[in-house]
Design a protein around this motif. Structure first.
Motif, PDB file in Angstrom:
ATOM      1  N   PHE A  15       3.974  33.093  21.820  1.00  0.00           N
ATOM      2  CA  PHE A  15       3.099  32.902  20.841  1.00  0.00           C
ATOM      3  C   PHE A  15       1.554  32.980  21.598  1.00  0.00           C
ATOM      4  N   THR A  16       0.838  33.491  20.944  1.00  0.00           N
ATOM      5  CA  THR A  16      -0.617  33.883  21.387  1.00  0.00           C
ATOM      6  C   THR A  16      -1.682  33.226  20.538  1.00  0.00           C
ATOM      7  N   LYS A  17      -2.379  32.401  21.120  1.00  0.00           N
ATOM      8  CA  LYS A  17      -3.459  31.792  20.289  1.00  0.00           C
ATOM      9  C   LYS A  17      -4.973  32.137  21.178  1.00  0.00           C
ATOM     10  N   ARG A  18      -5.892  32.662  20.289  1.00  0.00           N
ATOM     11  CA  ARG A  18      -7.355  33.013  20.760  1.00  0.00           C
ATOM     12  C   ARG A  18      -8.134  31.797  20.242  1.00  0.00           C
ATOM     13  N   PHE A  19      -9.171  31.379  21.044  1.00  0.00           N
ATOM     14  CA  PHE A  19     -10.180  30.581  20.724  1.00  0.00           C
ATOM     15  C   PHE A  19     -11.464  31.349  20.801  1.00  0.00           C
ATOM     16  N   TYR A  20     -12.232  31.394  19.713  1.00  0.00           N
ATOM     17  CA  TYR A  20     -13.495  32.063  19.671  1.00  0.00           C
ATOM     18  C   TYR A  20     -14.059  31.727  18.391  1.00  0.00           C
ATOM     19  N   PRO A  21     -15.462  31.670  18.098  1.00  0.00           N
ATOM     20  CA  PRO A  21     -16.435  32.225  19.300  1.00  0.00           C
ATOM     21  C   PRO A  21     -16.848  30.936  20.106  1.00  0.00           C
ATOM     22  N   ALA A  22     -17.726  30.964  20.966  1.00  0.00           N
ATOM     23  CA  ALA A  22     -18.152  30.134  21.675  1.00  0.00           C
ATOM     24  C   ALA A  22     -18.248  28.788  20.935  1.00  0.00           C
ATOM     25  N   GLY A  23     -17.719  27.652  21.999  1.00  0.00           N
ATOM     26  CA  GLY A  23     -17.930  26.440  21.389  1.00  0.00           C
ATOM     27  C   GLY A  23     -16.675  25.497  22.059  1.00  0.00           C
ATOM     28  N   ASN A  24     -16.392  24.168  21.515  1.00  0.00           N
ATOM     29  CA  ASN A  24     -15.530  23.463  21.959  1.00  0.00           C
ATOM     30  C   ASN A  24     -14.482  23.053  20.972  1.00  0.00           C
ATOM     31  N   ALA A  80       1.326  29.483  35.791  1.00  0.00           N
ATOM     32  CA  ALA A  80       1.063  28.979  34.531  1.00  0.00           C
ATOM     33  C   ALA A  80       0.701  27.544  34.530  1.00  0.00           C
ATOM     34  N   ILE A  81       0.015  27.097  33.511  1.00  0.00           N
ATOM     35  CA  ILE A  81      -0.496  25.674  33.601  1.00  0.00           C
ATOM     36  C   ILE A  81       0.458  24.706  32.910  1.00  0.00           C
ATOM     37  N   PRO A  82       1.024  23.820  33.787  1.00  0.00           N
ATOM     38  CA  PRO A  82       2.038  22.856  33.173  1.00  0.00           C
ATOM     39  C   PRO A  82       0.996  21.929  31.949  1.00  0.00           C
ATOM     40  N   VAL A  83       2.033  21.761  30.838  1.00  0.00           N
ATOM     41  CA  VAL A  83       1.473  20.843  29.825  1.00  0.00           C
ATOM     42  C   VAL A  83       2.751  19.856  29.121  1.00  0.00           C
ATOM     43  N   THR A  84       2.034  19.085  28.507  1.00  0.00           N
ATOM     44  CA  THR A  84       3.231  17.833  27.875  1.00  0.00           C
ATOM     45  C   THR A  84       2.948  18.031  26.511  1.00  0.00           C
ATOM     46  N   PRO A  85       4.101  18.239  25.707  1.00  0.00           N
ATOM     47  CA  PRO A  85       4.290  18.445  24.194  1.00  0.00           C
ATOM     48  C   PRO A  85       3.575  17.235  23.558  1.00  0.00           C
ATOM     49  N   GLY A  86       2.633  17.197  22.568  1.00  0.00           N
ATOM     50  CA  GLY A  86       1.822  16.237  22.055  1.00  0.00           C
ATOM     51  C   GLY A  86       0.690  16.060  22.608  1.00  0.00           C
ATOM     52  N   HIS A  87       0.275  16.313  23.843  1.00  0.00           N
ATOM     53  CA  HIS A  87      -1.063  16.016  24.052  1.00  0.00           C
ATOM     54  C   HIS A  87      -1.896  16.987  23.612  1.00  0.00           C
ATOM     55  N   THR A  88      -3.191  16.339  23.800  1.00  0.00           N
ATOM     56  CA  THR A  88      -4.499  17.225  23.185  1.00  0.00           C
ATOM     57  C   THR A  88      -5.229  17.748  24.265  1.00  0.00           C
ATOM     58  N   ILE A  89      -5.345  18.922  24.359  1.00  0.00           N
ATOM     59  CA  ILE A  89      -6.082  19.911  25.462  1.00  0.00           C
ATOM     60  C   ILE A  89      -7.407  20.146  24.876  1.00  0.00           C
ATOM     61  N   PRO A  90      -8.380  19.781  25.763  1.00  0.00           N
ATOM     62  CA  PRO A  90      -9.775  20.384  25.231  1.00  0.00           C
ATOM     63  C   PRO A  90      -9.996  21.629  26.242  1.00  0.00           C
ATOM     64  N   ILE A  91     -10.640  22.667  25.076  1.00  0.00           N
ATOM     65  CA  ILE A  91     -10.907  23.930  25.643  1.00  0.00           C
ATOM     66  C   ILE A  91     -12.365  24.082  25.140  1.00  0.00           C
ATOM     67  N   ILE A  92     -13.124  24.736  26.406  1.00  0.00           N
ATOM     68  CA  ILE A  92     -14.340  25.247  26.108  1.00  0.00           C
ATOM     69  C   ILE A  92     -14.531  26.635  26.417  1.00  0.00           C
ATOM     70  N   VAL A  93     -15.207  27.323  25.334  1.00  0.00           N
ATOM     71  CA  VAL A  93     -15.546  28.727  25.518  1.00  0.00           C
ATOM     72  C   VAL A  93     -16.860  28.932  25.600  1.00  0.00           C
ATOM     73  N   GLY A  94     -17.244  29.592  26.735  1.00  0.00           N
ATOM     74  CA  GLY A  94     -18.498  29.906  27.217  1.00  0.00           C
ATOM     75  C   GLY A  94     -19.656  30.502  26.130  1.00  0.00           C
ATOM     76  N   ARG A  95     -20.484  30.198  25.960  1.00  0.00           N
ATOM     77  CA  ARG A  95     -21.672  30.951  25.281  1.00  0.00           C
ATOM     78  C   ARG A  95     -22.361  31.843  26.237  1.00  0.00           C
ATOM     79  N   GLY A  96     -22.779  33.362  25.786  1.00  0.00           N
ATOM     80  CA  GLY A  96     -23.576  34.088  26.417  1.00  0.00           C
ATOM     81  C   GLY A  96     -25.045  33.651  26.441  1.00  0.00           C
ATOM     82  N   SER A  97     -25.599  33.946  27.307  1.00  0.00           N
ATOM     83  CA  SER A  97     -27.146  33.684  27.452  1.00  0.00           C
ATOM     84  C   SER A  97     -28.125  34.587  26.555  1.00  0.00           C
TER      85      SER A  97
END
Length: 117
Positions: free
Chosen positions: A14-23, A72-89
């Motif tokens: 499964f592939t998931k992309r996060f964009y545009p910049a934000g939390n 690869a990053i270990p994760v636990t099912p059901g946990h909420t993962i915070p993701i930040i996508v950096g904004r260009g200047s």
């Protein structure tokens, strides 16, 4: 981000992309124990006609072929993962120096790609 899981003896990718910049937040699905993550920091701004630097990248994956910054990053099912996508200047044409691009991050600062300058 890519995840694989065993469900009814069939491997699912499964592939998931996060964009545009934000939390963002991502809830780890049932059966998912690790994820491959590719991070790109936001681009830095130019100044007085010069170009800014591109954002840095970080790759965390299970596959050992090619370049990688970590496993690869270990994760636990059901946990909420915070993701930040950096904004260009934004560039500058006056004496004010531009800012660096924002960093991109998965989970915590151990998995971060800094922005360009």
């Amino acid at each position: 981000m890519r995840r694989s899981m065993m469900g009814r003896k069939k491997l699912q990718l499964f592939t998931k992309r996060f964009y545009p910049a934000g939390n963002y937040t991502w809830i780890v699905p049932k059966g998912c124990r690790e994820v491959d993550v590719f991070l790109v920091g936001g681009g830095g701004a130019g100044h007085n006609g010069s170009g800014g630097g591109g954002g840095y990248t970080k790759t965390f994956k299970k596959d050992t072929s090619g370049w990688r910054d970590g496993d690869a990053i270990p994760v636990t099912p059901g946990h909420t993962i915070p993701i930040i996508v950096g904004r260009g200047s934004i560039g500058s044409i006056n004496s004010t120096l531009p800012n660096n691009g924002g960093y991109s991050q998965f989970l915590n600062s151990n998995y971060r790609a800094y922005g360009g300058s």
